[in-house]
Design an enzyme around this catalytic site. Structure first.
Site: not given
Ligand code: ASP
Length: 341
Positions: A14, A58-60, A91, A277
């Site tokens: 982001t 995007d880090s996902s 993320d 958990q």
């Molecule tokens: N989806 C974004 C990522 O992890 C969210 C962020 O950067 O906060 O790349």
């Protein structure tokens, strides 16, 4: 005195995204465009360079391959810089910080990951403060050498040990928590580094350990879980490791079918690590009968490790161990301050 030399490594997230008018979604933009939004940088009096991943993400979309690319960038530049700041999506930042902590052995310089909840182009962005303070922390020196010798996450006024963190909030600026280890530095009016909580300078020389075994799985327990389909799937895939997310202090159901399947997984050679958990506190399998049975089935304790640390440590340990026993020994003991021994 020579200005501290810091390398900024841009991975996406982001922090560097803009609104794509066509799709209406947030997409990554260039590092240069991002740094133009930080006019205060020259005032830091640092010797700054920057580099981007081959493809910003995007880090996902983070993967072991990208961790290897990051490790190679740090290794290639290790002797030319005093510290590294990685701009990363929030993320999966805790996973990357944990993975790098194991992949960078003998680290004697700071590697600080940061990101933001709002893109740098927005008026209310948290990116500017996060980047500027991360750079200042990475540049801190004591007795002519870097003060921080570990992989950290800086987010919203706090510096954390990276492999102790998890992302806890998708909305607030303070998006990270370190439930089982104190904060390494607070950024208020002054930058206060809590030196007593930092890792000390390692005695071994720096080297990278880039291999990772990703034939592992993570399984959160829940009341009523039927382990049979999982154990069959694990066997057919030749699973090498399992992170079991258990209840409370490391407990699971006293159910014969469940235990039989678990033993089956262990007997087939998988290293099974118990993490709770609960984000705070630690696994103590000797405490309850519901925990003791897991220990008896061959499950090892992950103590107070985060799930993120347990997963990446297991990937690392499996890749570098020549036997199940050495792997289990490595996982059960603190390697980079990721757990209380
Ligand atoms: N989806 C974004 C990522 O992890 C969210 C962020 O950067 O906060 O790349």
């Amino acid at each position: 005195m020579q200005r501290p030399r810091i390398l900024i490594i841009y991975t996406g997230g982001t922090i560097g995204m803009i609104h794509d008018v066509g799709s209406g979604t947030l997409v990554p933009f260039t590092l240069e465009a991002m740094l133009r939004r930080l006019p205060a940088i020259p005032e830091l009096e640092l010797n700054l360079s920057s580099v981007s991943l081959r493809k910003v993400i995007d880090s996902s979309n983070m993967s072991p391959m990208v961790w290897q690319e990051l490790t190679a960038i740090i290794s290639d530049n290790y002797h030319h810089y005093d510290g590294f700041v990685i701009l990363h999506g929030s993320d999966t930042m805790a996973y990357t910080a944990s993975a790098l902590s194991f992949m960078l052995s003998g680290l004697a310089k700071p590697v600080i990951l940061t990101g933001s909840q709002l893109p740098i182009g927005l008026v209310r962005t948290d990116a500017r403060e996060n980047i500027i303070t991360s750079l200042m922390l990475a540049a801190m020196q004591k007795d002519g050498r870097p003060m921080i010798n570990e992989v950290c996450i800086y987010f919203e006024d706090r510096l954390f040990r990276g492999n102790r963190t998890h992302k806890s909030n998708a909305e607030n600026f303070d998006a990270f928590r370190s439930a089982n280890y104190p904060v390494l530095a607070d950024a208020g009016v002054h930058l206060k580094v809590h030196e007593e909580h930092l890792l000390s300078v390692p005695s071994a020389p720096f080297q990278t350990r880039p291999e990772l075994e990703n034939n592992i799985a993570v399984l959160p327990l829940y009341p009523g879980i039927d382990l049979i389909p999982y154990s069959e799937m694990f066997q057919s895939r030749g699973l090498r490791g399992l992170v079991l997310e258990t209840f409370g202090a490391g407990n699971g159901p006293e159910d014969n079918g469940f235990l039989r399947s678990l033993r089956h997984i262990v007997d087939n050679g998988a290293v099974v690590v118990n993490v709770s958990q609960c984000r705070g506190g630690k696994v103590q399998m000797e405490k309850y009968a519901t925990g003791r049975q897991l220990l008896d089935a061959g499950v090892i304790s992950g103590s107070d490790m985060t799930v993120e640390a347990a997963i990446t440590k297991l990937m690392h340990a499996l890749a570098y161990s020549d036997s199940k026993a050495t792997c289990e020994h490595f996982v059960k003991h603190s390697q980079r301050g990721e757990m209380t021994d």
